[in-house]
Write a protein that holds these residues in place. Structure first.
Motif, PDB file in Angstrom:
ATOM      1  N   ASP A  90      59.171  17.435  72.340  1.00 23.05           N
ATOM      2  CA  ASP A  90      58.204  18.547  72.391  1.00 23.05           C
ATOM      3  C   ASP A  90      58.805  19.876  72.832  1.00 23.05           C
ATOM      4  OD1 ASP A  90      56.297  16.630  71.743  1.00 23.05           O
ATOM      5  OD2 ASP A  90      55.748  16.275  73.842  1.00 23.05           O
ATOM      6  N   THR A  93      58.777  23.059  70.444  1.00 21.11           N
ATOM      7  CA  THR A  93      57.398  23.446  70.155  1.00 21.11           C
ATOM      8  C   THR A  93      56.745  24.112  71.356  1.00 21.11           C
ATOM      9  OG1 THR A  93      57.178  21.593  68.602  1.00 21.11           O
ATOM     10  CG2 THR A  93      55.145  22.603  69.390  1.00 21.11           C
ATOM     11  N   ARG A  97      55.336  27.944  71.151  1.00 15.50           N
ATOM     12  CA  ARG A  97      53.908  28.197  71.350  1.00 15.50           C
ATOM     13  C   ARG A  97      53.633  29.030  72.599  1.00 15.50           C
ATOM     14  NH1 ARG A  97      51.928  22.231  70.373  1.00 15.50           N
ATOM     15  NH2 ARG A  97      52.311  22.206  72.616  1.00 15.50           N
TER      16      ARG A  97
END
Length: 278
Positions: A90, A93, A97
């Motif tokens: 993760d 990402t 974000r």
């Protein structure tokens, strides 16, 4: 009538005070600002003893110490850090974000990752290694892993790297977690556990395992740990300056000994900023 006038005036005053408070609150809630905002969001591992671990007492590990030092240099006290779990899959990402401001999570710098995010550092040069039982003298080099039971987690490239390049006859055992591998190593179900030496040292440094394991010291790969930031973020330069200061004032060495020392981890000297060892 007079009472109603006083009440109305009081209501207006309260409304103005509330509005002012709300404005002030909005001004302070820029979590993630590197210029002294209320909080800063930092990604770490929650399940790697010695590296990054969440416990009932709080957060601990080398990465936690590095992140806390860096945050302080950016203007944040420890209680202003909002810790976020950053699982390996993760991390890019989360940065893209804006879920976190930076990530310190045994995050090796690779060309593939550099295409997606920027890295400050490196702040630690680790190597793929093996963890062995302290009384096992039969494994002195990677080739000695042939016909031995070699453990790593399912989906890891570490064990496959050994089997493909160094010990093709190793009996690969894949468990769900490193903790399960460690239990297997302790009770003799497997002969060796492989991943980054820093991670292995963190596990071996736990009080329950003190003196029970040793690192092979094989240095099979180079893993340059960096601090991930969003692509183009001005935090990269600021974090690099903080890391340089951490090394120069002795805090880096103190953190290494504190988190890895019980496993007799022979760490590399602190890497120079931007020096990626291939």
């Amino acid at each position: 009538m007079k009472l109603r006038k006083v009440t109305a005036a009081t209501a207006v005053a309260l409304a103005l005070a509330t509005a002012a408070t709300a404005c002030g609150s909005d001004k302070k809630s820029d979590g993630g600002s590197s210029s002294g905002g209320k909080t800063i969001k930092v990604g770490i591992k929650f399940d790697q003893p010695g590296i990054g671990q969440k416990t009932p007492q709080g957060y601990s590990g080398f990465d936690v110490d590095v992140a806390t030092y860096v945050a302080k240099q950016l203007g944040y006290n420890a209680d202003q850090i909002e810790w976020k779990e950053s699982k390996s899959a993760d991390r890019e990402t989360m940065l893209q974000r804006g879920d976190v401001d930076f990530i310190v999570a045994s995050y090796s710098i690779t060309p593939k990752r550099q295409a997606k995010v920027d890295f400050a550092g490196p702040y630690l040069l680790a190597h793929q290694d093996v963890l062995l039982r302290a009384d096992d003298n039969s494994i002195k080099s990677p080739s000695d892993l042939n016909s031995k039971k070699l453990c790593s987690v399912t989906g890891s490239t570490s064990a496959q790297n050994v089997k493909d390049k160094l010990a093709p006859k190793a009996n690969l055992q894949q468990y769900q977690t490193y903790s399960q591998c460690l239990t297997g190593l302790q009770n003799g179900a497997v002969d060796a556990l492989t991943t980054d030496d820093s991670i292995l040292a963190g596990y071996a440094s736990q009080a329950a395992f003190k003196g029970k394991f040793k690192l092979g010291g094989f240095k099979m790969t180079n893993e340059n740990y960096g601090i991930g930031v969003k692509k183009g973020s001005d935090l990269k330069a600021k974090i690099n300056s903080a890391l340089e200061k951490m090394v120069s004032d002795g805090s880096w060495e103190t953190a290494v000994k504190k988190n890895f020392g019980p496993a007799n981890y022979k760490n590399e000297p602190a890497p120079k900023i931007g020096n990626i060892v291939q």
